[in-house]
Design a protein around this motif. Sequence first.
Motif, short mmCIF file in Angstrom:
data_model
loop_
_atom_site.label_atom_id
_atom_site.label_comp_id
_atom_site.label_asym_id
_atom_site.label_seq_id
_atom_site.Cartn_x
_atom_site.Cartn_y
_atom_site.Cartn_z
N ARG A 35 1.51 -5.46 -2.56
CA ARG A 35 1.56 -7.49 -3.59
C ARG A 35 3.18 -6.85 -2.60
N VAL A 36 3.99 -5.85 -3.08
CA VAL A 36 5.16 -5.74 -2.16
C VAL A 36 5.49 -6.12 -1.19
N ILE A 37 4.31 -5.43 -0.26
CA ILE A 37 4.73 -5.43 1.00
C ILE A 37 3.70 -6.46 1.93
N ASN A 38 3.31 -6.89 1.12
CA ASN A 38 2.19 -8.45 1.63
C ASN A 38 1.15 -7.88 2.70
N ARG A 39 0.48 -7.15 2.08
CA ARG A 39 -0.40 -6.25 2.45
C ARG A 39 -1.82 -6.17 1.67
N ASP A 40 -3.06 -5.85 2.13
CA ASP A 40 -4.24 -5.61 1.24
C ASP A 40 -4.21 -3.78 1.46
N PRO A 41 -4.62 -4.05 -0.47
CA PRO A 41 -4.37 -2.43 -0.78
C PRO A 41 -4.85 -1.52 -0.21
N SER A 42 -5.97 -1.93 0.51
CA SER A 42 -6.13 -0.37 1.71
C SER A 42 -5.45 -0.01 3.04
N LEU A 43 -4.67 -0.64 2.90
CA LEU A 43 -3.70 -0.09 3.68
C LEU A 43 -2.56 0.86 3.11
N VAL A 44 -2.82 0.60 1.90
CA VAL A 44 -2.05 1.68 0.77
C VAL A 44 -2.91 2.68 1.67
N SER A 45 -3.68 2.86 1.01
CA SER A 45 -4.67 4.05 0.75
C SER A 45 -4.89 4.82 2.53
N GLN A 46 -4.57 3.85 3.22
CA GLN A 46 -4.84 4.18 4.00
C GLN A 46 -2.86 5.10 4.92
N PHE A 47 -1.81 4.95 4.23
CA PHE A 47 -0.68 5.27 4.04
C PHE A 47 -1.30 7.44 4.19
N THR A 79 9.26 -8.12 -3.72
CA THR A 79 8.78 -8.47 -2.27
C THR A 79 9.77 -8.73 -1.82
N ALA A 80 10.48 -9.63 -2.27
CA ALA A 80 11.63 -10.11 -1.54
C ALA A 80 12.26 -9.40 -0.90
N ILE A 81 12.68 -8.01 -1.29
CA ILE A 81 13.37 -6.86 -0.57
C ILE A 81 12.65 -6.30 0.24
N ALA A 82 11.83 -6.31 0.29
CA ALA A 82 10.28 -5.36 1.12
C ALA A 82 10.74 -6.58 2.39
N ALA A 83 10.31 -8.13 2.17
CA ALA A 83 10.57 -9.25 3.19
C ALA A 83 11.58 -8.88 4.19
#
Length: 237
Positions: A35-47, A79-83
């Motif tokens: 949510r913080v990087i505004n992406r799907d959770p599956s992307l975090v798993s792909q880290f 989220t605003a900081i990350a954006a």
Amino acid sequence: MPPRRRAAPRPAHNEAAQLADQLQEAGYTKRDIARVINRDPSLVSQFYTKNKGAAFVTALREVLAAVQTGGITDLPELTAIAARHIQRRTTTSGARARVRGKAVLITPTGSGTGRVGAQAIASGSARLRPLIAEAARQGLRLAFTVRLAKTAYLHSSGSRTDSPGIRRDVIQRADHTEERSYGSAQTGGFDAADFARRVNAASGDVTAAVHQWLVETGRIHPDVHILHLEIRTWRPR
């Protein structure tokens, strides 16, 4: 006897995964990070699994610094900081590349469904919390279905004392468990905002919130366990 071959050491995680690990140590889930990087959770798993995330390293560094040194914990602020540190990829023609965004929890008509089984229930059914929170934000109604052992219920199936009242809202299974549905569009269901408050009071544990409601309203024994849980939402007419 030939010597055993030693397994090759596992490669270290990339920096995005390491930063995600530190955020998880600070109390955030992979879904929160997504949510913080505004992406799907599956992307975090792909880290971790596909060595992705290089484009988010700067943003994650800034978010981690905000958490550790700035004391900022609110997700919208993070989220605003990350954006400010995330740039959209472009195609070879210079157009903005398509990315997988956050998963859609609820359709424009207000319809949403989430289900969890034994493994997720044991950890509090956390994946259902965003669904309930979004339903509350939109002013929706909700209903839920639970599966427990038949002996867990205080009232017989179809009892008018229990919420279903009619047998079509009860499913009896061969493994001596029974599913019962509480709330529907016909009966009006439950106020999602009220249920979201229950979940927040239970420290985000959706299972505990549902269990507490069932106990408070005299429907199940206090020491029983929910085996399956489903949440449904809709927009009131």
